[in-house]
Design a protein around this motif. Structure first.
Motif, PDB file in Angstrom:
ATOM      1  N   PHE A  37      -4.900   0.989  -0.767  1.00  0.00           N
ATOM      2  CA  PHE A  37      -4.799   1.600   0.547  1.00  0.00           C
ATOM      3  C   PHE A  37      -3.859   0.740   1.374  1.00  0.00           C
ATOM      4  O   PHE A  37      -3.593  -0.415   1.050  1.00  0.00           O
ATOM      5  CB  PHE A  37      -6.173   1.655   1.230  1.00  0.00           C
ATOM      6  N   ARG A  38      -3.384   1.300   2.467  1.00  0.00           N
ATOM      7  CA  ARG A  38      -2.563   0.509   3.379  1.00  0.00           C
ATOM      8  C   ARG A  38      -2.894   0.901   4.811  1.00  0.00           C
ATOM      9  O   ARG A  38      -3.333   2.015   5.086  1.00  0.00           O
ATOM     10  CB  ARG A  38      -1.079   0.694   3.095  1.00  0.00           C
ATOM     11  N   GLN A  39      -2.669  -0.054   5.694  1.00  0.00           N
ATOM     12  CA  GLN A  39      -2.941   0.185   7.104  1.00  0.00           C
ATOM     13  C   GLN A  39      -1.857  -0.468   7.938  1.00  0.00           C
ATOM     14  O   GLN A  39      -1.673  -1.694   7.888  1.00  0.00           O
ATOM     15  CB  GLN A  39      -4.314  -0.356   7.500  1.00  0.00           C
ATOM     16  N   ALA A  40      -1.145   0.366   8.673  1.00  0.00           N
ATOM     17  CA  ALA A  40      -0.124  -0.112   9.592  1.00  0.00           C
ATOM     18  C   ALA A  40      -0.763  -0.292  10.970  1.00  0.00           C
ATOM     19  O   ALA A  40      -1.790   0.323  11.272  1.00  0.00           O
ATOM     20  CB  ALA A  40       1.020   0.881   9.658  1.00  0.00           C
ATOM     21  N   PRO A  41      -0.168  -1.115  11.817  1.00  0.00           N
ATOM     22  CA  PRO A  41      -0.738  -1.347  13.155  1.00  0.00           C
ATOM     23  C   PRO A  41      -0.923  -0.038  13.919  1.00  0.00           C
ATOM     24  O   PRO A  41      -0.006   0.790  13.990  1.00  0.00           O
ATOM     25  CB  PRO A  41       0.304  -2.246  13.828  1.00  0.00           C
ATOM     26  N   GLY A  42      -2.103   0.140  14.454  1.00  0.00           N
ATOM     27  CA  GLY A  42      -2.394   1.321  15.251  1.00  0.00           C
ATOM     28  C   GLY A  42      -2.647   2.589  14.475  1.00  0.00           C
ATOM     29  O   GLY A  42      -2.816   3.663  15.063  1.00  0.00           O
ATOM     30  N   LYS A  43      -2.676   2.470  13.148  1.00  0.00           N
ATOM     31  CA  LYS A  43      -2.885   3.662  12.303  1.00  0.00           C
ATOM     32  C   LYS A  43      -4.137   3.498  11.456  1.00  0.00           C
ATOM     33  O   LYS A  43      -4.625   2.395  11.238  1.00  0.00           O
ATOM     34  CB  LYS A  43      -1.667   3.901  11.417  1.00  0.00           C
ATOM     35  N   GLU A  44      -4.632   4.621  10.954  1.00  0.00           N
ATOM     36  CA  GLU A  44      -5.802   4.590  10.084  1.00  0.00           C
ATOM     37  C   GLU A  44      -5.409   4.110   8.684  1.00  0.00           C
ATOM     38  O   GLU A  44      -4.257   4.215   8.281  1.00  0.00           O
ATOM     39  CB  GLU A  44      -6.430   5.981  10.006  1.00  0.00           C
ATOM     40  N   ARG A  45      -6.400   3.628   7.986  1.00  0.00           N
ATOM     41  CA  ARG A  45      -6.180   3.203   6.607  1.00  0.00           C
ATOM     42  C   ARG A  45      -5.850   4.434   5.755  1.00  0.00           C
ATOM     43  O   ARG A  45      -6.520   5.463   5.849  1.00  0.00           O
ATOM     44  CB  ARG A  45      -7.413   2.477   6.081  1.00  0.00           C
ATOM     45  N   GLN A  46      -4.834   4.300   4.925  1.00  0.00           N
ATOM     46  CA  GLN A  46      -4.276   5.438   4.198  1.00  0.00           C
ATOM     47  C   GLN A  46      -4.334   5.187   2.691  1.00  0.00           C
ATOM     48  O   GLN A  46      -3.986   4.087   2.230  1.00  0.00           O
ATOM     49  CB  GLN A  46      -2.815   5.631   4.622  1.00  0.00           C
ATOM     50  N   PHE A  47      -4.756   6.183   1.951  1.00  0.00           N
ATOM     51  CA  PHE A  47      -4.754   6.099   0.492  1.00  0.00           C
ATOM     52  C   PHE A  47      -3.313   6.070  -0.003  1.00  0.00           C
ATOM     53  O   PHE A  47      -2.500   6.917   0.379  1.00  0.00           O
ATOM     54  CB  PHE A  47      -5.486   7.310  -0.082  1.00  0.00           C
TER      55      PHE A  47
END
Length: 123
Positions: A37-47
């Motif tokens: 998963f990845r998570q950018a600043p201000g965004k939800e965690r993404q598959f």
């Protein structure tokens, strides 16, 4: 119980490549789906993608054709090869493990997480 430790993040120019590794300790690694998963600043965690216990893989549309997941059950390690990186790939990348024989793209269904590794892609 599984403990996960990611490595391999860093700074790369757009178009470049990185390989992330996730080393696992625990007896259920080979029967778990391993996902990134990845998570950018201000965004939800993404598959980003996952690899099942059987070796089958699945990817998000945003990385399909550029990223490849593989696993080495003998080494209890899963890898994420990232090619043709784009600035929008910049995020903290997390390795996660599911319960045995379970596949899902929902982060809430993953029981075990690594600490994360930063990937930064410059334009």
């Amino acid at each position: 119980q599984l403990q996960l430790v990611e490595s391999g993040g860093g700074l790369v120019q757009a178009g470049g490549s990185l390989r992330l590794s996730c080393a696992a300790s625990g007896r259920t690694f080979s029967s778990s789906t391993m996902a990134w998963f990845r998570q950018a600043p201000g965004k939800e965690r993404q598959f980003v993608g996952g690899i099942k216990w059987s070796g089958g893989t699945a990817y998000s549309d945003s990385v399909k054709g550029r990223f490849t997941i593989s696993r080495d059950n003998a080494k209890n390690t899963v890898y994420l090869q990232m090619n043709s990186l784009k600035p929008e790939d910049t995020a903290v990348y997390y390795c996660a493990a599911s319960r045995p024989y379970t596949f899902t793209t929902n982060s809430h269904d993953y029981d075990y997480w690594g600490q994360g590794t930063q990937v930064t892609v410059s334009s």
